[in-house]
Design an enzyme around this catalytic site. Structure first.
Site, PDB file in Angstrom:
ATOM      1  N   VAL A 114       0.895  -1.160   0.000  1.00 54.02           N
ATOM      2  CA  VAL A 114       0.000   0.000   0.000  1.00 54.02           C
ATOM      3  C   VAL A 114       0.931   1.207   0.000  1.00 54.02           C
ATOM      4  CG1 VAL A 114      -1.784   1.268   1.230  1.00 54.02           C
ATOM      5  CG2 VAL A 114      -1.809  -1.241   1.236  1.00 54.02           C
ATOM      6  N   PRO A 115       1.165   1.822  -1.162  1.00 55.64           N
ATOM      7  CA  PRO A 115       2.256   2.791  -1.305  1.00 55.64           C
ATOM      8  C   PRO A 115       1.957   4.171  -0.718  1.00 55.64           C
ATOM      9  CG  PRO A 115       1.067   2.606  -3.365  1.00 55.64           C
ATOM     10  CD  PRO A 115       0.448   1.591  -2.433  1.00 55.64           C
ATOM     11  N   CYS A 116       1.896   4.236   0.607  1.00 57.24           N
ATOM     12  CA  CYS A 116       1.656   5.524   1.259  1.00 57.24           C
ATOM     13  C   CYS A 116       2.804   6.495   1.006  1.00 57.24           C
ATOM     14  CB  CYS A 116       1.413   5.328   2.749  1.00 57.24           C
ATOM     15  SG  CYS A 116       2.713   4.443   3.632  1.00 57.24           S
ATOM     16  N   HIS A 117       3.959   5.984   0.572  1.00 62.12           N
ATOM     17  CA  HIS A 117       5.085   6.863   0.275  1.00 62.12           C
ATOM     18  C   HIS A 117       4.833   7.687  -0.991  1.00 62.12           C
ATOM     19  CE1 HIS A 117       5.834   3.133  -1.982  1.00 62.12           C
ATOM     20  NE2 HIS A 117       6.452   3.893  -2.873  1.00 62.12           N
TER      21      HIS A 117
END
Length: 357
Positions: A315-318
């Protein structure tokens, strides 16, 4: 997980030194590295410098040490002289690995200490001492020291011993764990530093960098939500994600396919699903995510869901940045966030300066 309202309630109790809250929470102070009882007489910290814990073990694993003024683990009105003596001995030499002869030298019966610690703190003395050592090691890793340095400084001669100890702490079974609820935790070495994965036989529930602050609390939250025991081990999803991480950090994978399971609220899950739709190499702002899910006024709630993500990279919160174009915060550190974005844009990230991330 402690809610925002509960944190405010605890902070007010801390300001008022409210004795009614004794034993209900412990306050960690990030500016000093200590954790205190609600009635601690020391000068009160700012709200933003406080982290709250329901048990002393959570505070220890988050790298906080007992306050010397309020002695949260050995207050004379609450614990026995034996417990006070052992806590003091650990603080005098927190890296020490306790053995049977150490108890004899203090004229203390090992079984008695185990029973009294378990009754007072919900953990045995050996678990307490191990948590204190591991907390120190995690603090060193977060401050930039290598895993091997932290391992040796905390008394572990082998890397496997250090990892096993870490997994044992992660895997303490709650009293409410059901026999049919079992998750496994495994340490994964990656080119960007060690990560920990938690999964069952079919789905991955957690993937985080080991040096993320608050990782221990994340594991505890997962354990409580699933009402599951977490033990060391490997499952098929872990083997899959380990292979995918190798490809990802080599620049040969842009989308993870390991099956995952979310444990958040419906709102958080909606946000995480939206994050997974951000293509590699691109970014979105918190406001754009809020608009995309049909909640344009929920920018702060989106940011909160972003921070609560337990599946780093997958889950690419970056890929979520601030409206002014700056990268903003990241649980794994802003330098790592910039590095990940550069990797996904096809940049040459494997330089000498990336070794310190």
């Amino acid at each position: 997980m402690i809610s925002g309202d509960k944190k405010k309630e605890f902070y007010q109790a801390l300001l008022e030194r409210n004795a009614a809250y004794e034993g209900l929470f412990f306050a960690g102070v990030t500016s000093t590295g200590v954790f205190c009882r609600p009635t601690c007489p020391a000068r009160k910290p700012k709200y933003e410098n406080c982290e709250f814990f329901l048990t002393p073990q959570e505070a220890l694993l988050a790298s906080f040490r007992p306050c010397k003024r309020c002695t949260p683990l050995s207050h004379p009105d609450q614990v026995s002289e034996l417990v006070q003596k052992l806590v003091q001995a650990v603080e005098e030499n927190p890296e020490k690995k306790w053995r049977e002869k150490d108890f004899r030298e203090l004229s203390i019966d090992e079984s008695t200490s185990r029973r009294q610690f378990k009754k007072r703190f919900g953990m045995t003395f050996v678990q307490y001492a191990r948590a204190r050592r591991m907390g120190l090691a995690m603090k060193e890793i977060r401050s930039g020291k290598s895993v091997i340095d932290a391992q040796l400084n905390s008394g572990y001669e082998s890397s496997s011993g250090f990892r096993d100890a870490f997994s044992r702490i992660m895997g303490e079974s709650p009293a409410s764990a059901q026999e049919n609820q079992l998750l496994k935790a495994s340490w994964l070495d990656t080119r960007m530093g060690p990560m920990i994965a938690v999964a069952d036989e079919t789905h991955l529930y957690l993937l985080e960098f080991v040096d993320r602050r608050g990782l221990e609390k994340e594991v505890e939250v997962l354990r409580r939500k699933k009402k599951a025991a977490i033990i060391p081990g490997k499952t098929p999803p872990m083997q899959t994600i380990e292979e995918e991480l190798h490809l990802y950090f080599s620049g040969n994978l842009i989308k993870f396919t390991t099956p995952v399971a979310f444990t958040g609220t419906p709102f958080q899950t909606r946000v995480w699903d939206e994050l997974r739709g951000i293509p590699a190499g691109e970014t979105r702002t918190y406001a754009e995510i809020a608009h995309a899910i049909g909640k344009p006024a929920a920018v702060r709630a989106v940011a909160g869901a972003n921070g609560a993500n337990q599946l780093a990279l997958i889950v690419p919160c970056h890929r979520v940045i601030l409206s002014d174009g700056t990268v903003g915060g990241y649980g794994g550190g802003s330098a790592r966030k910039k590095w990940l974005l550069e990797l996904e844009r096809g940049g040459n990230v494997w330089r000498e300066d990336s070794k310190n991330l």
